[in-house]
Motif scaffolding. Sequence first.
Motif, mmCIF file in Angstrom:
data_model
loop_
_atom_site.group_PDB
_atom_site.id
_atom_site.type_symbol
_atom_site.label_atom_id
_atom_site.label_comp_id
_atom_site.label_asym_id
_atom_site.label_seq_id
_atom_site.Cartn_x
_atom_site.Cartn_y
_atom_site.Cartn_z
ATOM 1 N N THR A 1 0.845 -1.204 0.000
ATOM 2 C CA THR A 1 0.000 0.000 0.000
ATOM 3 C C THR A 1 0.878 1.251 0.000
ATOM 4 O OG1 THR A 1 -1.736 -1.208 1.153
ATOM 5 C CG2 THR A 1 -1.908 1.176 1.193
ATOM 6 N N LYS A 2 1.942 1.218 0.794
ATOM 7 C CA LYS A 2 2.895 2.357 0.835
ATOM 8 C C LYS A 2 3.587 2.527 -0.511
ATOM 9 C CE LYS A 2 4.203 2.420 5.727
ATOM 10 N NZ LYS A 2 5.094 1.701 6.628
ATOM 11 N N GLU A 3 4.028 1.417 -1.098
ATOM 12 C CA GLU A 3 4.716 1.477 -2.401
ATOM 13 C C GLU A 3 3.803 2.059 -3.475
ATOM 14 O OE1 GLU A 3 7.234 -1.730 -3.964
ATOM 15 O OE2 GLU A 3 6.972 -2.760 -2.048
ATOM 16 N N VAL A 4 2.526 1.637 -3.459
ATOM 17 C CA VAL A 4 1.568 2.108 -4.473
ATOM 18 C C VAL A 4 1.307 3.605 -4.291
ATOM 19 C CG1 VAL A 4 -0.818 1.907 -5.291
ATOM 20 C CG2 VAL A 4 0.523 -0.150 -4.875
ATOM 21 N N GLU A 5 1.218 4.050 -3.023
ATOM 22 C CA GLU A 5 1.025 5.493 -2.765
ATOM 23 C C GLU A 5 2.195 6.304 -3.330
ATOM 24 O OE1 GLU A 5 0.464 5.645 1.468
ATOM 25 O OE2 GLU A 5 -1.620 4.940 1.329
ATOM 26 N N GLU A 6 3.415 5.780 -3.162
ATOM 27 C CA GLU A 6 4.612 6.473 -3.683
ATOM 28 C C GLU A 6 4.595 6.517 -5.214
ATOM 29 O OE1 GLU A 6 7.844 4.311 -1.886
ATOM 30 O OE2 GLU A 6 7.291 5.014 0.134
ATOM 31 N N LEU A 7 4.128 5.415 -5.838
ATOM 32 C CA LEU A 7 4.030 5.394 -7.303
ATOM 33 C C LEU A 7 2.993 6.400 -7.806
ATOM 34 C CD1 LEU A 7 4.238 1.534 -7.927
ATOM 35 C CD2 LEU A 7 5.884 3.223 -8.762
ATOM 36 N N VAL B 1 2.130 9.168 -6.469
ATOM 37 C CA VAL B 1 2.691 10.522 -6.371
ATOM 38 C C VAL B 1 3.466 10.854 -7.659
ATOM 39 C CG1 VAL B 1 4.413 11.934 -5.141
ATOM 40 C CG2 VAL B 1 2.793 10.555 -3.847
ATOM 41 N N LYS B 2 4.074 9.823 -8.252
ATOM 42 C CA LYS B 2 4.814 10.005 -9.517
ATOM 43 C C LYS B 2 3.885 9.933 -10.733
ATOM 44 C CE LYS B 2 9.271 8.009 -8.053
ATOM 45 N NZ LYS B 2 9.158 7.320 -6.758
ATOM 46 N N GLY B 3 2.591 9.771 -10.489
ATOM 47 C CA GLY B 3 1.634 9.697 -11.595
ATOM 48 C C GLY B 3 1.525 8.321 -12.221
ATOM 49 N N GLN C 1 9.459 -2.200 -12.701
ATOM 50 C CA GLN C 1 10.446 -2.604 -13.707
ATOM 51 C C GLN C 1 10.138 -1.957 -15.075
ATOM 52 O OE1 GLN C 1 11.871 -6.882 -11.793
ATOM 53 N NE2 GLN C 1 10.779 -6.936 -13.724
ATOM 54 N N GLN C 2 8.834 -1.885 -15.403
ATOM 55 C CA GLN C 2 8.448 -1.300 -16.693
ATOM 56 C C GLN C 2 8.662 0.218 -16.718
ATOM 57 O OE1 GLN C 2 4.456 -2.959 -17.656
ATOM 58 N NE2 GLN C 2 5.257 -4.804 -16.685
ATOM 59 N N ASN C 3 8.709 0.811 -15.538
ATOM 60 C CA ASN C 3 8.963 2.251 -15.438
ATOM 61 C C ASN C 3 10.407 2.561 -15.029
ATOM 62 O OD1 ASN C 3 6.335 3.941 -15.842
ATOM 63 N ND2 ASN C 3 5.678 2.121 -14.710
ATOM 64 N N ASN C 4 11.264 1.524 -15.126
ATOM 65 C CA ASN C 4 12.691 1.678 -14.783
ATOM 66 C C ASN C 4 12.917 2.272 -13.389
ATOM 67 O OD1 ASN C 4 13.584 0.708 -17.368
ATOM 68 N ND2 ASN C 4 12.963 2.687 -18.210
#
Length: 284
Positions: A19-25, A27-29, A280-283
Motif C-alpha cells: 500500500t505504501k509502495e503504491v502510494e509512492e508510485l 505521487v509520480k503519476g 520494472q516497466q517504469n525503470n
Amino acid sequence: MGQLIKGKPVADAISAALTKEVEELKVKGIVPKLTIVRVGANGSDLAYERGALKRCQSIGIATEVKELPEDISQDKFIEELKKVNDDKSTHGILVFRPFPKQLSESVIKYVIAPEKDVDCFSPVNVAKVMENDQTGFAPCTPSAVIEILKHYNVPMKGKKAVVIGRSMVVGKPVSMLLLNEHATVTICHSRTENMPAVCSEADVLIVGIGKAKMIDSAYVKEGAAVIDVGINVDEQGNLCGDADTDDCVNKASVITPVPGGVGAVTTSILAKHVVKACKQQNNL
C-alpha cells in the motif's frame, strides 16, 4: 503439539508494505494495473478472481477483467491476449488455466509478454526461476510458501526440505525457490519408494500432491515445519488439505491449516508481482 500458522498475518504484512509502495508510485503519476484474462466462468476461477480483485483494490492497484467466451477460437484468444500485452496501462497479466480443449497452453504460453506475466506462465519466467534471476516472476502459490516460512522465521538455509509433488504448478517451482534459499531439496512423487521414510527426515515438508488428507504423522519428523498446499473436499464436503492436520500437528512444530493457510497469501503475492512489474516497466 505444534502451532497452526495462518496465512492472514503474512498477507496483511505484505499488503501493508505494498500500500505504501503504491502510494509512492501514484505521487509520480503511475498507477499499477492488473488485467485478468479469463475464458468462461469456472467456479474456482471466479472465487480466486474475487479474492484477487478485492486484495488489489484494497492496496490501490487498478484492475480489469477480460472475460472471453468459453468457445473462443485459439486465433481470437491470441489476438485478445496481444491487445493486453500492448496495453500500456496494464503492468501485470493473469491468465486463468487450465483452458478449454480448443486452446493450446503450449502455444499460448509463448504469446504472453514475459515482463507482464505475473504468475509464471511464460517459459521465460520459468527459466528465470531456475536461474534465480530476480527480474522474473515465480508462480504465486510457491512464492506464498516461501513468504510464510520467512514470516514465521522457519530456517531454510542448510536444512533438509522435502517437496511432495512434481507439478509445474507447485512442486518443481517451490523446489527451485527452496534451493534459492539454500535448503537441501528432495522431490517425492507417485513413484517414490518408501515415501514416509524419505519425508520423515525433512526439517521442512511441503505437501502438494492433490490427495485429501493423504499425509499423516508417519511422514512428519518430530519438530518439522509442514506447509500444506493442497485444496480438496473431504467426504463431509468440507475443504481440507493434502495433510491430515489433526494428526500431523502432534509431531510438527508448525503447520499451515486448509483453508486459511497458503491460499490466503497467494493474492497478496499476485499484488506484489504487479507492483514489481510496474516498477520494472517504469525503470524504477
